[in-house]
Design a protein around this motif. Structure first.
Motif, mmCIF file in Angstrom:
data_model
loop_
_atom_site.group_PDB
_atom_site.id
_atom_site.type_symbol
_atom_site.label_atom_id
_atom_site.label_comp_id
_atom_site.label_asym_id
_atom_site.label_seq_id
_atom_site.Cartn_x
_atom_site.Cartn_y
_atom_site.Cartn_z
ATOM 1 N N LYS A 99 0.718 -1.133 0.067
ATOM 2 C CA LYS A 99 0.183 0.015 -0.002
ATOM 3 C C LYS A 99 0.904 1.226 -0.053
ATOM 4 O O LYS A 99 0.418 2.350 -0.462
ATOM 5 N N SER A 107 -4.901 0.042 -6.010
ATOM 6 C CA SER A 107 -5.718 -1.179 -6.390
ATOM 7 C C SER A 107 -6.040 -1.939 -5.328
ATOM 8 O O SER A 107 -6.794 -3.075 -5.361
ATOM 9 N N LEU A 108 -5.651 -1.544 -4.069
ATOM 10 C CA LEU A 108 -5.584 -2.667 -2.891
ATOM 11 C C LEU A 108 -6.698 -1.863 -1.992
ATOM 12 O O LEU A 108 -6.618 -1.946 -0.639
ATOM 13 N N ASP A 109 -7.648 -1.113 -2.436
ATOM 14 C CA ASP A 109 -8.535 -0.397 -1.671
ATOM 15 C C ASP A 109 -9.619 -1.532 -0.925
ATOM 16 O O ASP A 109 -9.985 -1.180 0.201
ATOM 17 N N GLY A 110 -9.603 -2.700 -1.387
ATOM 18 C CA GLY A 110 -10.316 -3.798 -1.020
ATOM 19 C C GLY A 110 -9.866 -4.494 0.164
ATOM 20 O O GLY A 110 -10.363 -5.350 0.558
ATOM 21 N N ILE A 111 -8.585 -4.195 0.396
ATOM 22 C CA ILE A 111 -7.734 -4.669 1.494
ATOM 23 C C ILE A 111 -7.873 -4.041 2.927
ATOM 24 O O ILE A 111 -7.540 -2.515 2.780
ATOM 25 N N GLN A 144 -15.109 -5.957 -7.874
ATOM 26 C CA GLN A 144 -14.236 -5.654 -7.019
ATOM 27 C C GLN A 144 -13.511 -6.628 -6.361
ATOM 28 O O GLN A 144 -12.083 -6.456 -5.999
ATOM 29 N N SER A 147 -10.857 -8.180 -9.009
ATOM 30 C CA SER A 147 -9.855 -7.296 -9.219
ATOM 31 C C SER A 147 -8.857 -7.282 -8.151
ATOM 32 O O SER A 147 -7.556 -7.166 -8.127
ATOM 33 N N THR A 148 -9.455 -7.338 -7.041
ATOM 34 C CA THR A 148 -8.537 -7.275 -5.667
ATOM 35 C C THR A 148 -7.778 -8.873 -5.577
ATOM 36 O O THR A 148 -6.495 -8.571 -5.295
ATOM 37 N N CYS A 152 -3.665 -9.235 -5.511
ATOM 38 C CA CYS A 152 -3.009 -9.943 -4.683
ATOM 39 C C CYS A 152 -1.954 -11.150 -5.394
ATOM 40 O O CYS A 152 -0.772 -11.280 -5.056
ATOM 41 N N GLN A 174 -18.179 -0.778 -0.985
ATOM 42 C CA GLN A 174 -16.846 -1.125 -1.323
ATOM 43 C C GLN A 174 -16.655 -2.536 -0.572
ATOM 44 O O GLN A 174 -16.867 -2.523 0.621
ATOM 45 N N LYS A 176 -14.561 -5.321 1.386
ATOM 46 C CA LYS A 176 -13.355 -5.125 1.920
ATOM 47 C C LYS A 176 -12.960 -6.620 2.539
ATOM 48 O O LYS A 176 -13.952 -7.390 2.939
#
Length: 360
Positions: A99, A107-111, A144, A147-148, A152, A174, A176
Motif C-alpha cells: 500500500k 488497487s488494494l482499496d479492497g484490503i 471488486q 480485481s482485488t 494480490c 466497497q 473489504k
C-alpha cells in the motif's frame, strides 16, 4: 509438515517478534490492548465467532477500530489453523508495504488497513469497517473482489479462505477483505497456487465458489433458475479477470503451462456462458466439487457447523441422482476418484456422523 509450516514453526520457536505499524498510532499501550476482554470499558461489541481470534469493536476518542486478539488455542485443529494468526500478521506486513507503493496502493482499496499489530502480544488493530456481510451479490461486488484477488496474486499472495465471514461491504458499497490467516505466498508465474503445481484444481474462482458461493446459495434457498442466473454472472465476471490475468502472465514472464492452464479455464467458462445446457452441467459439477472440498476442510479442522451437514446432504443427493454424469465429467476427484456409487453413499453417511460430532 510442509515447507511453510516448518518455516512458521521455526519462527514461533525463535522468540522473534513481528510488528506491523507504529506504536505511536496505537490509541493505548499495546500491552493494555492485549489484556482486552468483553468487559473492557472501551469495548463496544464483542464477536465470538472467530476460530483463531477473539474480535472486538473498540472505541477511543470517538474513533472505532477492530481488535483481533489471538486465542490461547485455535478452534481449528490443524497446522494451518495453529499458524493462522502468525500468517495473518505476516500478510498484514506485506500489505502495508504494498500500500505504501504508489503503483499498487489504490488497487488494494479492497484490503483493510492495519493500524498496529504485534504478533507476540497477539493483537491486530485495524480500521473499523462500517459494513455487513454480502447480502446481494452484484456484478460490481464481483468485479471488486476478483480485481482485488488478481492484484494480490500478481504480488505473490494466494487467498484460500473467501468465506462469507471474511468479506464485508461498507456503506460506500466497497468490498473489504479483512482476514488473511489463510493467504499464502506463491509465484504466480510458475505456480497455480501456494501448493505449487500439485493442485491445479484450486484457483481464485474455485476458492470463491467453494468457500462463499456454494454455502451462500444453500443459505439463501434460491430457486434453480435464480441460482443459475447468478452463477452465469459469476462466470462472466471471472472470465474478464482470467483474460486480464492471461495478458499479465504473457507480459510478465509467465510459464507457458500456467498460461495454457488459464486459457483452458477461459474456454470452459466461455462455453458455459454461451450454452444453457453446458451452464447447467457446469453448475451441478461445480456445486458438487465445492461442497466436497468444504466438507473435507471442515472435517480436517474438526470445525464443522450446521452448514457442513447441509453440504453433505446435497452431495448425497447429487450422488444418488447424477452419478453417471459425475463419472463422465471427471467430477470425482481425490479420495472419491474411482469409487462406486454405493461406496460413496456409505462414505458420506459416515462423514455426516463425523461432522455431527465435530459441531462447534
Amino acid at each position: 509438515m510442509n515447507a511453510r509450516h516448518v518455516k512458521q514453526q521455526l519462527f514461533e520457536e525463535s522468540g522473534q517478534n513481528l510488528i506491523v505499524g507504529r506504536v505511536i498510532d496505537c490509541p493505548i499501550e499495546p500491552e493494555r490492548l492485549a489484556q482486552t476482554t468483553a468487559d473492557s470499558p472501551y469495548v463496544i461489541e464483542a464477536f465470538d465467532s472467530g476460530l483463531t481470534a477473539e474480535v472486538y469493536r473498540v472505541r477511543f476518542d470517538n474513533k472505532d477500530f477492530t481488535l483481533k486478539k489471538k486465542r490461547q488455542s485455535a478452534k481449528v485443529q490443524n497446522l494451518d489453523g495453529q499458524f493462522s494468526f502468525l500468517n495473518e500478521v505476516q500478510r498484514r506486513q506485506d500489505f502495508q508495504k504494498l500500500k505504501a507503493e504508489r503503483r499498487t496502493g489504490r488497487s488494494l482499496d479492497g484490503i483493510v488497513n492495519t493500524v498496529y499489530a504485534d504478533y507476540r502480544l497477539g493483537i491486530i488493530l485495524s480500521e473499523w469497517i462500517e459494513g455487513a456481510p454480502i447480502q446481494n451479490l452484484t456484478t460490481e461486488i464481483l468485479q471488486q473482489l476478483f480485481s482485488t484477488l488478481m492484484m494480490c496474486e500478481q504480488n505473490g499472495l494466494f487467498e484460500w479462505d473467501l468465506c462469507s465471514g471474511n468479506l464485508l461491504v461498507d456503506h460506500h458499497q466497497q468490498l473489504k477483505l479483512f482476514d488473511f490467516g489463510y493467504m499464502y505466498e506463491f509465484d504466480p508465474r510458475r505456480a497455480f497456487n501456494s501448493n505449487g503445481t500439485n493442485d491445479p484444481l484450486f484457483n481464485f474462482c474455485e476458492r470463491f465458489e467453494t468457500r462463499f458461493l456454494s454455502g451462500w446459495l444453500l443459505e439463501k434457498g434460491y430457486t434453480q433458475d435464480k441460482a443459475l442466473t447468478l452463477f452465469r454472472e459469476v462466470k462472466m465476471t471471472a472470465l474478464k479477470a482470467i483474460e486480464d490475468k492471461i495478458t499479465w502472465l504473457e507480459g510478465n514472464g509467465g510459464e507457458s503451462y500456467i498460461i495454457e492452464y488459464y486459457r483452458g479455464i477461459q474456454r470452459e467458462f466461455s462455453e458455459a456462458i454461451s450454452n444453457q445446457s453446458v451452464l447447467e452441467r457446469c453448475f451441478l459439477t461445480t456445486m458438487f466439487r465445492s461442497h466436497v472440498l468444504d466438507i473435507e476442510d471442515d472435517l480436517e479442522g474438526k470445525s464443522c457447523t450446521a452448514l457442513t451437514l447441509k453440504r453433505i446432504d446435497v452431495v448425497q443427493e447429487i450422488l444418488n441422482h447424477h452419478f453417471p454424469l459425475l463419472e463422465s465429467c471427471g467430477a470425482l476427484f481425490y479420495q472419491n476418484e474411482g469409487a462406486s456409487q454405493e461406496a460413496l453413499r456409505l462414505q458420506y453417511e459416515q462423514k455426516w456422523k463425523l461432522a455431527e460430532s465435530y459441531q462447534l
